[in-house]
Write a protein that holds these residues in place. Structure first.
Motif, PDB file in Angstrom:
ATOM      1  N   CYS A 157      18.413  12.107 -34.493  1.00 53.53           N
ATOM      2  CA  CYS A 157      17.379  12.996 -35.043  1.00 53.53           C
ATOM      3  C   CYS A 157      16.014  12.566 -34.550  1.00 53.53           C
ATOM      4  N   THR A 158      15.129  13.546 -34.365  1.00 53.71           N
ATOM      5  CA  THR A 158      13.739  13.214 -34.038  1.00 53.71           C
ATOM      6  C   THR A 158      12.807  14.096 -34.861  1.00 53.71           C
ATOM      7  N   PRO A 159      11.628  13.595 -35.207  1.00 53.16           N
ATOM      8  CA  PRO A 159      10.683  14.381 -36.001  1.00 53.16           C
ATOM      9  C   PRO A 159       9.924  15.358 -35.095  1.00 53.16           C
ATOM     10  N   LEU A 160       9.650  16.551 -35.606  1.00 49.82           N
ATOM     11  CA  LEU A 160       8.873  17.534 -34.845  1.00 49.82           C
ATOM     12  C   LEU A 160       7.401  17.488 -35.242  1.00 49.82           C
ATOM     13  N   GLY A 161       7.100  16.791 -36.333  1.00 45.01           N
ATOM     14  CA  GLY A 161       5.723  16.671 -36.794  1.00 45.01           C
ATOM     15  C   GLY A 161       5.679  15.685 -37.935  1.00 45.01           C
ATOM     16  N   LEU A 162       4.475  15.307 -38.371  1.00 46.33           N
ATOM     17  CA  LEU A 162       4.344  14.401 -39.520  1.00 46.33           C
ATOM     18  C   LEU A 162       4.580  15.187 -40.805  1.00 46.33           C
ATOM     19  N   PRO A 163       5.016  14.518 -41.871  1.00 45.59           N
ATOM     20  CA  PRO A 163       5.252  15.230 -43.137  1.00 45.59           C
ATOM     21  C   PRO A 163       3.951  15.804 -43.692  1.00 45.59           C
ATOM     22  N   CYS A 172       8.997  17.859 -43.945  1.00 42.70           N
ATOM     23  CA  CYS A 172       8.761  17.647 -42.521  1.00 42.70           C
ATOM     24  C   CYS A 172       9.760  18.479 -41.731  1.00 42.70           C
ATOM     25  N   VAL A 174      12.466  18.521 -38.686  1.00 37.89           N
ATOM     26  CA  VAL A 174      13.302  17.554 -37.964  1.00 37.89           C
ATOM     27  C   VAL A 174      14.212  18.302 -36.994  1.00 37.89           C
TER      28      VAL A 174
ATOM     29  N   LEU B   4       2.309  11.013 -33.969  1.00 37.15           N
ATOM     30  CA  LEU B   4       3.689  11.480 -33.810  1.00 37.15           C
ATOM     31  C   LEU B   4       4.317  10.853 -32.575  1.00 37.15           C
ATOM     32  N   GLN B   8       7.711   8.772 -32.506  1.00 38.99           N
ATOM     33  CA  GLN B   8       8.831   9.157 -31.644  1.00 38.99           C
ATOM     34  C   GLN B   8       9.243   7.995 -30.738  1.00 38.99           C
ATOM     35  N   ILE B  11      11.109   5.498 -32.866  1.00 41.00           N
ATOM     36  CA  ILE B  11      12.459   5.975 -33.172  1.00 41.00           C
ATOM     37  C   ILE B  11      13.370   5.806 -31.967  1.00 41.00           C
ATOM     38  N   PRO B 151       1.457   9.640 -43.985  1.00 40.26           N
ATOM     39  CA  PRO B 151       2.559  10.462 -43.452  1.00 40.26           C
ATOM     40  C   PRO B 151       3.339   9.728 -42.357  1.00 40.26           C
ATOM     41  N   MET B 152       2.632   8.967 -41.533  1.00 45.06           N
ATOM     42  CA  MET B 152       3.294   8.213 -40.472  1.00 45.06           C
ATOM     43  C   MET B 152       4.199   7.143 -41.086  1.00 45.06           C
ATOM     44  N   GLN B 154       5.573   7.167 -43.953  1.00 46.59           N
ATOM     45  CA  GLN B 154       6.690   7.866 -44.589  1.00 46.59           C
ATOM     46  C   GLN B 154       7.822   8.036 -43.578  1.00 46.59           C
ATOM     47  N   LEU B 155       7.487   8.530 -42.403  1.00 43.28           N
ATOM     48  CA  LEU B 155       8.498   8.759 -41.364  1.00 43.28           C
ATOM     49  C   LEU B 155       9.047   7.447 -40.816  1.00 43.28           C
ATOM     50  N   TYR B 159      13.028   6.392 -40.802  1.00 41.43           N
ATOM     51  CA  TYR B 159      13.761   6.197 -39.555  1.00 41.43           C
ATOM     52  C   TYR B 159      14.092   4.717 -39.322  1.00 41.43           C
TER      53      TYR B 159
END
Lengths: 208, 258
Positions: A157-163, A172, A174, B4, B8, B11, B151-152, B154-155, B159
């Protein structure tokens, strides 16, 4: 066990679809109090149309809805593209090989262990369907709770943007990547479960 | 967006690590990049007894980590307890409004400050069917957390926890894959045990002395670390020393007729 329902075969599965829409109302309107339209005891929106597809897991004996999700084409209007493009930093991914996962819903009667099993069967079906049809990715709008569950399944999985906060909830976007390693990743994480995915009832040529 | 891209990249790299050390280095770097000083990625269990199957990656000040482990704070630490009532990351300053703090917990918060930790941010990581866990980012001294990077964090927390979990699962399954070897004679004995034969009957069938059969079986049990023969039978089938058909004593049907 997991049935794919599309515009082509929805007539044979109208009971399953009705059960699903009822459970969607119980989950998203009654329990989660989402501000979405509902039609009596059914929850349906503008994205439930001839192009939407559903993976539905029903109890083989009682035909009761156990769990389901809705898949939307990303080249058409969909949740991320139409309602929440702000969640994507680098443009909303769209294409014939990308579907959006929406309305993941479980029967309210399931115990935690059963819900997990249903979830894993549906997820396995998602991966198998993707590999069969050349889908290379799924996108989804996810709460933090579901992000953790989604990541724990083991697939890439990868994020498409910050939450961001939307309607009082931190969500968010994903992207789940499907490739020839995906099934093994699900197995390694303990999330692979036989889905017995059914795509269509083919009318078999009658024997002479 | 720069943030982001950093997430990425983290991750991507954390998904490829082969060792806990490599993950710790990545975590340390991204922690600093986000503007925090310390990180702790943990399962909320007694790490003294459950180290082999639990996560414990952190670079907190040593004195605090030692107190935490030695006094079993995994159960009462207010930050960890607060993480059980929510799925969303929260700042430590919010904890008093999230749970009813006991006197012990107020003391812990005091102690945390004295040991050089200031404000922090905790990201819950609860996987159903597994121990509760969290990824925590903390500040040294009395510095405030970098709110613009929440927010960063959080992600990264979510992950990172998954990357650590993946490493742990691989470590556990590799440990299991070292399957004990059994000699051919031992396998023959285990197959007959599975079919309900006594040592005396096995000895007769295989043309051995009962004492010899007993020795073979006891040794096989030792290799598997089990005390009962029924466990031995199951392990042998699971590891492929025996097929289920062997264990039941049925012959598979011939592949070809005649």
């Amino acid at each position: 066990m997991v049935q794919l329902v599309t515009a082509e075969n929805r007539a044979e599965h109208s009971v399953a679809l009705d059960h699903m829409h009822r459970d969607r109302k119980k989950t998203f309107v009654d329990l989660l109090k989402w501000k979405i339209p509902c039609d009596g005891e059914f929850e349906r929106d503008q994205f439930d149309d001839d192009f939407s597809e559903y993976l539905i897991l029903a109890d083989p004996e009682t035909a009761e809805h156990l769990g389901s999700m809705r898949l939307l084409r990303t080249e058409r209007p969909h949740i991320l593209g139409t309602l929440f493009p702000v969640l994507c930093d680098q443009g909303v991914p769209a294409g014939p090989d990308i579907r959006e996962i929406t309305r993941l819903c479980f029967s309210r009667h399931l115990k935690a262990a059963d819900r997990r099993l249903v979830f894993h069967r549906l997820v396995t079906a998602l991966a198998e369907y993707a590999l069969l049809c050349g889908i290379t990715a799924y996108t989804a709008v996810s709460s933090m709770h579901w992000l953790n569950q989604t990541l724990a399944l083991g697939w890439r999985c990868t994020p498409l943007g910050l939450p961001q906060m939307i309607d009082g909830e931190l969500v968010c976007a994903v992207m789940i990547h499907i490739d020839r390693n995906t099934i093994q990743l699900l197995r390694d994480a303990g999330s692979y479960q036989t889905s017995d995915l059914r795509l269509a009832e083919a009318a078999l040529a009658a024997a002479a | 967006m720069g943030q982001l891209n950093d997430v990425q990249a983290f991750i991507d790299l954390s998904g490829k690590v082969k060792t806990a050390k490599a993950l710790e280095l990545l975590l340390e770097q991204i922690t600093k990049d986000m503007g925090f000083d310390y990180y702790a990625l943990v399962h909320h269990v007694d790490i003294r007894t459950k180290a082999a199957e639990s996560l414990w990656l952190e670079n907190y000040p040593r004195s605090w980590a030692e107190v935490f482990i030695a006094t079993g704070l995994y159960a009462s630490d207010p930050m960890l307890v607060a993480s059980h009532v929510t799925n969303v990351g929260f700042a430590w300053s919010e904890v008093p409004s999230m749970i009813q703090l006991t006197k012990e917990q107020k003391n812990i918060l005091e102690r945390v400050r004295r040991e050089g930790l200031g404000d922090g941010f905790t990201v819950p990581a609860h996987v159903p069917g597994e121990a509760n866990g969290s990824c925590n980012f903390a500040m040294a001294g009395s510095a405030l957390i970098p709110r613009h990077n929440i927010p960063m964090a959080q992600l990264v927390g979510s992950y990172a926890f998954q990357a650590a979990r993946k490493l742990l699962l691989r470590r556990i399954s590799e440990g299991e894959r070292v399957r004990p070897k059994l000699t051919t004679r031992q396998i023959e004995c285990v197959a007959l045990i599975a079919r309900g034969k006594s040592d005396k009957e096995i000895a007769q069938i295989l043309g051995l002395r009962p004492a010899t059969v007993n020795e073979y079986v006891e040794d096989a049990c030792r290799r598997y670390g089990v005390s009962r023969r029924i466990q031995l039978a199951f392990h042998a089938v699971h590891d492929g020393h025996l097929t289920l058909a062997d264990a039941i004593g049925i012959k598979p049907p011939p592949l070809l007729p005649g």
